[in-house]
Design an enzyme around this catalytic site. Structure first.
Site, mmCIF file in Angstrom:
data_model
loop_
_atom_site.group_PDB
_atom_site.id
_atom_site.type_symbol
_atom_site.label_atom_id
_atom_site.label_comp_id
_atom_site.label_asym_id
_atom_site.label_seq_id
_atom_site.Cartn_x
_atom_site.Cartn_y
_atom_site.Cartn_z
ATOM 1 N N ARG A 46 3.274 -24.747 -63.722
ATOM 2 C CA ARG A 46 3.613 -26.172 -63.836
ATOM 3 C C ARG A 46 4.434 -26.618 -62.624
ATOM 4 O O ARG A 46 4.212 -27.688 -62.067
ATOM 5 C CB ARG A 46 4.370 -26.442 -65.147
ATOM 6 N N LYS A 136 11.092 -43.924 -68.985
ATOM 7 C CA LYS A 136 9.829 -44.347 -69.603
ATOM 8 C C LYS A 136 9.809 -43.966 -71.076
ATOM 9 O O LYS A 136 10.245 -42.867 -71.442
ATOM 10 C CB LYS A 136 8.642 -43.675 -68.918
ATOM 11 N N GLU A 177 6.504 -49.126 -72.331
ATOM 12 C CA GLU A 177 5.063 -48.837 -72.389
ATOM 13 C C GLU A 177 4.504 -48.944 -73.807
ATOM 14 O O GLU A 177 4.529 -47.967 -74.569
ATOM 15 C CB GLU A 177 4.776 -47.438 -71.822
ATOM 16 N N LYS A 219 4.712 -51.532 -68.811
ATOM 17 C CA LYS A 219 3.568 -50.647 -68.524
ATOM 18 C C LYS A 219 2.546 -50.815 -69.641
ATOM 19 O O LYS A 219 2.616 -50.121 -70.668
ATOM 20 C CB LYS A 219 4.039 -49.192 -68.408
HETATM 21 P P1 13P Z 1 -2.517 -42.229 -67.960
HETATM 22 O O1 13P Z 1 -2.609 -43.094 -66.711
HETATM 23 O O2 13P Z 1 -3.219 -40.909 -67.839
HETATM 24 O O3 13P Z 1 -2.839 -43.009 -69.201
HETATM 25 O O4 13P Z 1 -0.993 -41.803 -68.093
HETATM 26 C C1 13P Z 1 -0.017 -42.742 -67.857
HETATM 27 C C2 13P Z 1 1.137 -42.457 -68.714
HETATM 28 O O5 13P Z 1 2.241 -42.275 -68.243
HETATM 29 C C3 13P Z 1 0.938 -42.426 -70.172
HETATM 30 O O6 13P Z 1 2.171 -42.422 -70.816
#
Ligand code: 13P
Length: 340
Positions: A46, A136, A177, A219
């Site tokens: 990772r 986030k 998000e 987001k």
């Molecule tokens: P994806 O662009 O693969 O959807 O991932 C963005 C992300 O941070 C999801 O939480």
């Protein structure tokens, strides 16, 4: 950190021509990605993978920030430099995923609520010390027969706003998000209806809980047909429906909107972003915060082989460059076909 500093960070994350690399896959998700290329998900694999992603020459021309996972923010590159420092030296802002994942919501079959508020103030303090300047939190909304329910939308909006308030208190810019999933056979119209309601409820909660709009980023998902919908909307239809929804729900005080890719193909995600920006000018900067759509080509090229690092980095830089062009509506087939 003052609200001016939060706003400055938010604005630099959406500086013209730049977007965010989401590399914050949890242990379960990265294991799934590694399985596809047949490598075991060890701590060192990772680290090697993330170090590869963070070090292509000139990446900061296209990438303003990287979202990290809790393990990664503590890891060091092969030469002993903390990965956060590797980013900072290039002028890339480190960010951190702080939610603890979307779990089944009690009493609401098929729906999820994101966990992770307990102890979050202390975690933010530590993440700030470790160098993170934005956070986030992802809420997951599923479309299906009779779902989403208002209860699920409200619970997730409330949690997003609780997170965002704590995030700003600690001096980090919250990326908020609310992801309406593209899984299912629903139409683009149904996605539009659910996305609009979701975002209205999220902004109502953000307002009530005194989150400063100037110091946050949204987001969202794009407004798009369900993956299994027989009638797939065109790029132009996606762009128009997405902008209509955002204009109805997102105050112009919000500096930027950074889309997730959510399972779209990488080129599709770039084309859609480009078409959205061609409809501008918009009241907000509109950019990307892609995970899969930035990483997929690089992951497949790398496949765990140290000798493939340069080729994998080239693949990542190419996608970053194409999305950077799409951020100003200047993406083209020629750019896609070019080797840089
Ligand atoms: P994806 O662009 O693969 O959807 O991932 C963005 C992300 O941070 C999801 O939480």
């Amino acid at each position: 950190m003052t609200s001016n500093e939060l706003e400055a960070t938010a604005r630099s994350l959406v500086a013209p021509g730049k977007g965010i690399l989401a590399a914050d896959e949890s242990l379960g998700t990265i294991e799934k990605r590694f399985k596809a290329i047949n490598i075991p998900s060890t701590e060192d694999n990772r680290r090697a993978y993330r170090e590869m992603l963070f070090t292509p020459a000139g990446l900061s021309q296209f990438i303003s920030g990287v979202i990290l996972f809790d393990e990664t923010i503590r890891q060091k590159a092969a030469d002993g430099t903390p990965l956060t420092e590797v980013l900072r030296r290039q002028g890339i802002i480190p960010g951190i995923k702080v939610d603890k994942g979307a779990k089944p919501m009690a009493g609401f079959p098929g729906e999820k609520i994101t966990e992770g508020l307990d102890g979050l103030r202390a975690r933010f303090e530590e993440y700030y010390k470790l160098g993170a300047r934005f956070g986030k939190w992802r809420a997951v909304i599923t479309i299906g027969p009779n779902i989403p329910t208002l209860a699920c939308l409200e619970a997730n909006a409330h949690a997003l706003a609780r997170y965002a308030a704590l995030c700003q208190e600690a001096g980090l810019v919250p990326i908020v998000e609310p992801e309406v999933l593209m899984d299912g056979d629903h139409t683009i119209e149904r996605c539009a209806e659910v996305t609009e309601l979701t975002q209205h409820l999220v902004f109502e909660q953000l307002y009530r809980q005194r989150v400063a709009f100037e110091g946050m980023l949204l987001k969202p998902n794009m407004v798009i047909s369900g993956k299994d919908c027989p009638q797939q909307a065109s790029t132009q239809q996606v762009a128009e429906a997405t902008i209509r929804c955002l204009r109805r729900t997102v105050p112009p005080a919000v500096p930027g909107i950074v889309f997730l890719s959510g399972g779209q193909g990488d080129v599709q995600a770039t084309k859609n972003l480009d078409a959205i920006n061609r409809l501008g000018p918009h009241p907000w900067q509109i950019s990307f915060s892609y995970g899969r759509a930035l990483q997929d080509a690089a992951l497949k090229t790398w496949a765990g082989d140290p000798r493939k690092v340069p080729a994998a980095q080239k693949a990542l830089s190419h996608r970053a460059k194409c999305n950077s062009a799409a951020q100003s509506g200047k993406y083209s087939d020629q750019l896609e076909a070019s080797s840089d």
